[in-house]
Design a protein around this motif. Structure first.
Motif, mmCIF file in Angstrom:
data_model
loop_
_atom_site.group_PDB
_atom_site.id
_atom_site.type_symbol
_atom_site.label_atom_id
_atom_site.label_comp_id
_atom_site.label_asym_id
_atom_site.label_seq_id
_atom_site.Cartn_x
_atom_site.Cartn_y
_atom_site.Cartn_z
ATOM 1 N N ALA A 230 -4.099 3.990 -12.199
ATOM 2 C CA ALA A 230 -4.384 4.195 -10.613
ATOM 3 C C ALA A 230 -3.364 2.466 -10.783
ATOM 4 O O ALA A 230 -3.070 1.808 -11.585
ATOM 5 N N CYS B 94 -4.434 -4.893 1.006
ATOM 6 C CA CYS B 94 -3.766 -3.568 0.067
ATOM 7 C C CYS B 94 -4.463 -4.109 -1.237
ATOM 8 O O CYS B 94 -5.027 -5.157 -1.233
ATOM 9 N N ASP B 95 -4.884 -3.209 -2.453
ATOM 10 C CA ASP B 95 -5.248 -3.899 -3.089
ATOM 11 C C ASP B 95 -4.722 -4.068 -4.358
ATOM 12 O O ASP B 95 -4.227 -2.655 -5.306
ATOM 13 N N LEU C 187 0.844 1.189 -2.128
ATOM 14 C CA LEU C 187 -0.088 0.286 -2.034
ATOM 15 C C LEU C 187 -1.049 0.820 -0.824
ATOM 16 O O LEU C 187 -2.691 0.718 -1.335
ATOM 17 N N ARG C 188 -0.572 1.447 0.056
ATOM 18 C CA ARG C 188 -2.271 2.222 1.048
ATOM 19 C C ARG C 188 -2.374 3.226 0.863
ATOM 20 O O ARG C 188 -3.109 3.463 0.994
ATOM 21 N N LYS C 189 -1.803 4.410 0.138
ATOM 22 C CA LYS C 189 -2.225 5.333 -0.955
ATOM 23 C C LYS C 189 -2.517 5.013 -1.779
ATOM 24 O O LYS C 189 -3.449 5.608 -2.492
ATOM 25 N N ARG C 190 -3.093 3.202 -2.889
ATOM 26 C CA ARG C 190 -3.508 3.044 -3.907
ATOM 27 C C ARG C 190 -2.826 4.333 -4.863
ATOM 28 O O ARG C 190 -3.687 4.658 -5.728
#
Ligand code: C2E
Ligand code: CA
Ligand code: CA
Ligand code: CA
Length: 279
Positions: free
Chosen positions: A53, A109-110, A273-276
């Protein structure tokens, strides 16, 4: 023989002149690159080795030159270092990187960390402490998100000053990464003097670890040693699945390389990032 020797000399001289002129051109252009908005930040994903990830990124500078196209940092960072231009450029990079990271995090965003390269010149005095503090204050970024990548070459010329500066920065909560680890000549005490939170295995060891027992041994020893110092390990230059398998088998924590993604501008990185996802 004499004549050709003379010609050779002339040729060599002209060649050297040409090189010097090109360098001077580049230097003059670089002086304006910042105000002309030609410098761009690219972002390369770094993934968690356990589940692949996306967890963070390294910030890599690009120069979008009007005639030359994208100039590689390998070409202009050395000039920036020699001329001292790296100081204003490095300041811009750090501020910009913090603003961008905070923008992404505010947008939900993560992004666990953003890693910024620091050059030797930026460690000359104490000004890096203020620069980091200002970049964090102005952006509102959580200090725990910021990582600074430092090479041995930038720390060893003046280790005591560097250690003071880095201790102060670390007290703010910023994490320190030993970049290009294993390429220099530092002894084990390097890791004791500078308390790194992460160690980055240089791409030359990653590239050769499957064919060269010596490089594999260095990679393995680095991981074991880093863990003994409670530091994480990231491997850079990961290009094949075989390297991933080997690095995971050795206990490497994070991976970075073309296999996952090349450095890319902010927009595509944000999509990622959005789709991680790391790749
Ligand atoms: P570095 O810090 O060791 O950065 C890693 C380099 O490896 C980057 O080259 C990256 O694009 C490249 N790389 C990443 N994955 C792979 C892979 O799988 N295979 C291969 N072959 N290469 C990979 P880049 O972007 O050309 O940067 C070169 C160097 O320029 C950096 O080496 C760093 O020393 C310097 N640099 C870049 N940005 C900055 C900056 O903002 N400030 C400072 N002071 N130096 C910078
Ligand atoms: Ca780096
Ligand atoms: Ca490297
Ligand atoms: Ca390097």
């Amino acid at each position: 023989a004499k004549a050709s020797g003379k010609n050779c000399y002339h040729f060599y001289n002209r060649e050297m002149n040409l090189k010097a002129n090109q360098r001077l051109d580049l230097e003059l252009d670089l002086r304006q690159a910042l105000e002309l908005n030609q410098l761009k930040l690219y972002y390369q994903p770094i993934v968690n080795a356990r589940n692949l990830a996306l967890v963070g990124c390294e910030v890599l500078l690009r120069w979008d030159h009007p005639d030359r196209g994208l100039v590689s940092p390998a070409q202009f960072i050395p000039i920036a270092e020699e001329t001292g231009l790296i100081v204003p450029i490095g300041e811009w990079v750090l501020k910009q990187a913090c603003l961008q990271a905070q923008a992404w995090r505010s947008a939900g965003c993560d992004l666990t960390f953003i890693s910024v390269n620091i050059s030797a010149n930026q460690l000359r005095g104490r000004s890096l402490v203020d620069l980091v503090r200002t970049a964090l204050d102005d952006s509102g970024l959580d200090p725990g998100v910021l990582e600074l990548e430092l090479t041995e070459g930038s720390l060893l010329p003046n280790p005591l000053v560097a250690r003071d500066v880095l201790d102060e920065i670390r007290e703010m909560g910023v994490r320190l990464v030993a970049d290009d680890f294993g390429t220099g000549y530092s002894s084990l005490s390097y890791l004791k003097i500078f308390r790194f939170d992460k160690i980055k295995i240089d791409l030359q060891f990653v590239r050769d670890m499957l064919d060269d027992a010596g490089d594999a041994a260095i990679a393995k020893a680095t991981i074991a040693m880093a863990h003994a110092f409670q530091a994480k390990v990231v491997a850079e230059g990961v290009e094949t699945q075989e390297q991933v398998d080997e690095l995971i088998a050795c206990g490497c924590d994070q991976l970075q390389g073309y296999l996952f993604a090349r450095p890319e501008p902010a927009d595509p990185f944000q999509q990622r990032l959005r789709k991680r996802i790391g790749s």
